[in-house]
Design an enzyme around this catalytic site. Structure first.
Site, PDB file in Angstrom:
ATOM      1  N   PHE A 239       0.818  -1.226   0.000  1.00 25.70           N
ATOM      2  CA  PHE A 239       0.000   0.000   0.000  1.00 25.70           C
ATOM      3  C   PHE A 239       0.843   1.265   0.000  1.00 25.70           C
ATOM      4  CE2 PHE A 239      -2.702  -3.168   2.318  1.00 25.70           C
ATOM      5  CZ  PHE A 239      -3.561  -3.398   1.270  1.00 25.70           C
ATOM      6  N   PRO A 634     -10.016  -8.821 -15.944  1.00 28.21           N
ATOM      7  CA  PRO A 634     -11.219  -8.297 -15.282  1.00 28.21           C
ATOM      8  C   PRO A 634     -11.376  -8.778 -13.842  1.00 28.21           C
ATOM      9  CG  PRO A 634     -11.750  -9.129 -17.476  1.00 28.21           C
ATOM     10  CD  PRO A 634     -10.324  -9.512 -17.210  1.00 28.21           C
ATOM     11  N   GLU A 707      -5.301   2.375  -7.452  1.00 26.72           N
ATOM     12  CA  GLU A 707      -5.596   3.404  -6.458  1.00 26.72           C
ATOM     13  C   GLU A 707      -6.900   4.159  -6.694  1.00 26.72           C
ATOM     14  OE1 GLU A 707      -1.516   4.396  -7.263  1.00 26.72           O
ATOM     15  OE2 GLU A 707      -1.202   4.819  -5.157  1.00 26.72           O
TER      16      GLU A 707
HETATM   17 MO1  MOS Z   1       1.244   3.103  -4.033  1.00 26.68          MO
HETATM   18  S1  MOS Z   1       0.986   4.458  -2.495  1.00 26.68           S
HETATM   19  O1  MOS Z   1       2.010   4.099  -5.160  1.00 26.68           O
HETATM   20  O2  MOS Z   1       2.198   1.885  -3.420  1.00 26.68           O
END
Ligand code: MOS
Length: 742
Positions: A239, A634, A707
């Site tokens: 993350f 998908p 994201e």
């Molecule tokens: Mo993401 S915050 O670019 O790993």
């Protein structure tokens, strides 16, 4: 010393129908993560963290720790020896957040900062030794309290005269929004295993960016680049916390060099709250001026980001604001409020996630004030071009996202008055938001090999953070060669491979598309040339220009003609394999030579159910419509958006790192007290992908989507909360105490 992992080992699907080619390795435990690495003679390192957040180390005593059974060494700033300061470049390559070398001196700037490292022949002995190190501190006042809006601001984007347009606008809103510090909590803890052979080091890492990790560690350890090899075959996510190297990596490598033995260190969960980055707290003021008709005239976005004392990371809340809506005047300004906290860093959708919480909340508040439907309000302010850079969008289908989302959610049935919608005695709240996120590329190099046994191998030094990079590469090669997916193996996660992109900024797949295409086409061309050069049966007498690859077979241009498999062509020629290499260059976006504004877009729609008599709030339905160009896989794509939305709802309702005011320690530094979404909290999430390939970004038209799903999601939740309760929560996370004011 021989590596426990064969560097040339590549991942391959056991069955063509597996949605993830690496899935069987993970569910059987065969996939080795960094903390699984065990090397002969390996030692264990455990750090001691500072118990103060500000001040200095007065004195240290390590004799007791050093005398303990199994202890090999205890390192402090007196004896660690040189770990060099890294010259950090702006951008993703050549960057780390915390540039002060570990154990550099006696200064303390945040709670938990490493002050000693114990190394022993077992984890338990190292843990006991680290605890036995005696430190006396001179503590100064720790600043961890809430941000203040006083710091000097730097203008990030400006057009028109935003101040006077705001002052003269017919309708105005002016609100302050706060988002808390948040901690990345990937399941996999950060870890490093370092092993030296002479003056060469191999680092097994938890890294989203191996190529950068190598650049940085070579600097920190004072080595030529080729003496550093970094390996990471599997990641249990990151993350953003694993995007850049952290100080433990150089510390472990230095200890291993001094001791002449492999050393392993795995952070524990509490260290993850201060040692490997966090999303910093933000304070944002949004001012929007509009005509009564709902046409925006002026937009101010002023934000303060929590920063650490020594580092430069700033949560770039205004990165999307300049281009998301049309407005003749705009001013975005940023400032940093430095605190005694560990270095903050990128966390999924960095900048945009807190930023669009504030912007989209402000948009909802203004729509309410104007008495205009929030979807209609956004549609009314759709820009024709990126007005901040005066360039066209490569592709932008936000309108289509909004319209498709309305239909899918059933938005027409919404009544605008807060608390006016009921279901089985409870109150419903419906809210929405728009979102945008970068769609860019990093540099990438890829090698594709086609073998005489009918298999293929594709390799690059990128890494699979868990999102499906192995599978995406196998699918791309399968599509280009016509070979079934279980004949294709994928090698990632080793700096011995051609340099590939960081798994960050939702860019890995988009970066790899062009390079995989070129590499694979070159390998195919080599097969066709082989067919022409050895053209006995079935291609007798044919010239090179007549050969094609058709449905996985080498054939002549007339479709009824003879054909042979790639394997047959290579075998007949006595060739083991042919190789193609491909490269694609970075597209870095704004402020540079790029002629387009390239972004992914989306719209979120959220339904909450509110039962005021028992103060119970649930998110019970979520619809996200995403414009991320062509979707390569998908199933994996849907999984990405669902996971991102879950994180966005968690941001709205739960996630918050709290600091103890006096000592500056993260208070809730464990998975029991840092509240995150569980399955029981997660509503059904309905994801729709629009299919508008963006071929300006790459040949397949695939834009980033790791994201985009979290960006704006929290604002859709708080808009729904307002619609249910009449309470506008501008400070995340939403608490029952906020709602009891209703
Ligand atoms: Mo993401 S915050 O670019 O790993």
């Amino acid at each position: 010393m021989k590596s426990v992992l064969d560097s040339q080992k590549a991942v391959k699907a056991l069955h063509p129908d597996h949605p993830r080619i690496e899935g069987p390795l993970k569910v059987t435990g065969a996939a080795k993560y960094t903390s699984d690495i065990v090397l002969p003679g390996m030692l264990y390192a455990v750090p001691l963290g500072s118990s103060i957040a500000s001040g200095s180390i007065d004195s240290m005593r390590t004799e007791k720790a050093e005398a303990m059974t199994g202890v090999k060494a205890v390192y402090t700033h007196y004896n660690i020896g040189p770990i060099f300061r890294v010259v950090s470049a702006k951008g993703v390559m050549g960057h780390m957040e915390e540039t002060r070398p570990p154990l550099a001196d006696n200064r303390i700037t945040y709670y938990g900062q490493y002050v000693a490292l114990a190394v022993a022949d077992s984890f338990e002995a190292a843990t006991a030794a680290a605890r036995a190190v005696e430190v006396s501190y001179k503590a100064g006042p720790a600043q961890v309290a809430q941000l203040s809006p006083t710091a000097a601001a730097k203008v990030k984007s400006e057009r028109g005269d935003a101040d006077s347009s705001f002052a003269s606008a017919e309708v105005r809103i002016d609100h302050v929004y706060r988002t808390p510090a948040q901690t990345h909590n990937p399941m996999e803890l950060h870890a490093t295993v370092a092993v030296w052979e002479g003056d060469r080091v191999t680092l097994y890492e938890t890294s989203q960016g191996l190529v950068n990790h190598r650049l940085i560690l070579a600097q920190a350890l004072g080595l030529p680049l080729e003496n550093v090899r970094v390996i990471c075959h599997f990641l249990g996510s990151g993350f953003g916390s694993k995007l850049f190297p952290w100080t433990h990596s150089a510390l472990v490598a230095s200890a291993a060099r001094k001791l002449g033995a492999p050393v392993k260190m795995v952070l524990d969960r509490s260290m993850m709250f201060h040692a490997v980055g966090h999303r910093p707290e933000t304070l944002q003021r949004l001012r929007i001026g509009s005509r009564k008709s709902g046409v925006i005239q002026s937009l101010h976005h002023d934000y303060v980001s929590q920063g650490s004392l020594l580092d430069e990371y700033i949560e770039d809340c205004g990165r999307v604001t300049p281009f998301l809506y049309s407005t003749p005047s705009l001013k975005v300004a940023a400032s940093l409020d430095r605190k005694n906290v560990g270095a903050p860093t990128t966390m999924r959708g960095p900048g945009a996630v807190p930023g669009e919480f504030a912007l989209e909340s402000a948009m909802d508040e203004l729509a309410t004030q104007l008495n205009i439907d929030p979807v209609a309000f956004r549609l009314k302010n759709e820009p024709a071009i990126d007005e901040s850079r005066n360039v066209p969008f490569s592709s932008r289908h936000l309108k289509e996202c909004l319209n498709a989302g309305m239909k899918r959610f059933g938005w027409e049935a919404r009544t605008s008055v807060p608390g006016s919608m009921k279901q089985d005695g409870a109150t419903l709240g419906w809210g929405m938001s728009a979102c945008a996120w970068d769609a860019l590329r990093f540099d990438a190099e890829v090698t594709t090999e086609l073998f005489a046994d009918g298999t293929a191998r594709v390799s690059t030094c990128s890494q699979d953070i868990g999102t499906g990079t192995y599978t995406a590469l196998a699918r791309m090669v399968s599509e280009l060669t016509g070979l079934p997916i279980d004949r294709i193996s994928v090698a990632l996660g080793d700096t011995d491979l051609p340099p590939g992109p960081t798994s960050g900024g939702s860019r890995a797949t988009a970066s790899l598309v062009g390079a995989v295409g070129e590499a694979t086409r070159k390998a195919i061309a080599a097969v066709l040339e082989t067919a022409a050069a050895n053209n006995d049966e079935p291609f007798k007498g044919a010239t090179a220009d007549r050969f094609r690859l058709r449905e996985g077979k080498v054939a002549m241009d007339d479709s009824s003609g003879p054909s042979a498999t790639i394997a047959e062509v290579l075998s007949r020629a006595g060739i083991h394999k042919v190789t193609g290499s491909g490269k694609s260059a970075a597209i870095q976006g704004a402020g540079e030579k790029e002629k387009h504004s390239i972004h992914s877009y989306g719209a979120h729609f959220c339904e909450v159910r509110w039962q005021p008599e028992i103060a119970r709030l649930r998110v019970q339905r979520f619809v996200s419509v995403i414009d991320a160009g062509r979707i390569i896989n998908p199933v994996a794509a849907q999984n990405q958006i669902e996971g991102a939305v879950v994180m966005g709802i968690g941001m709205a309702l739960f996630e918050e790192t709290r600091y103890e005011a006096k000592k500056g320690a993260p208070l809730n530094s464990n998975l029991a007290d840092y509240i995150m979404m569980t399955n029981a909290d997660s509503p059904p999430i309905d994801v729709e992908f629009l299919d508008y390939p963006d071929t300006i970004l790459n040949e397949l038209g695939a834009k980033g989507l790791g994201e985009i799903g979290i960006v704006g999601a929290a604002a859709a939740v708080t808009a729904a909360v307002y619609h249910a309760t009449g309470v506008r929560v501008r400070e995340l996370p939403v608490r029952i105490e906020h709602l009891l004011r209703a």
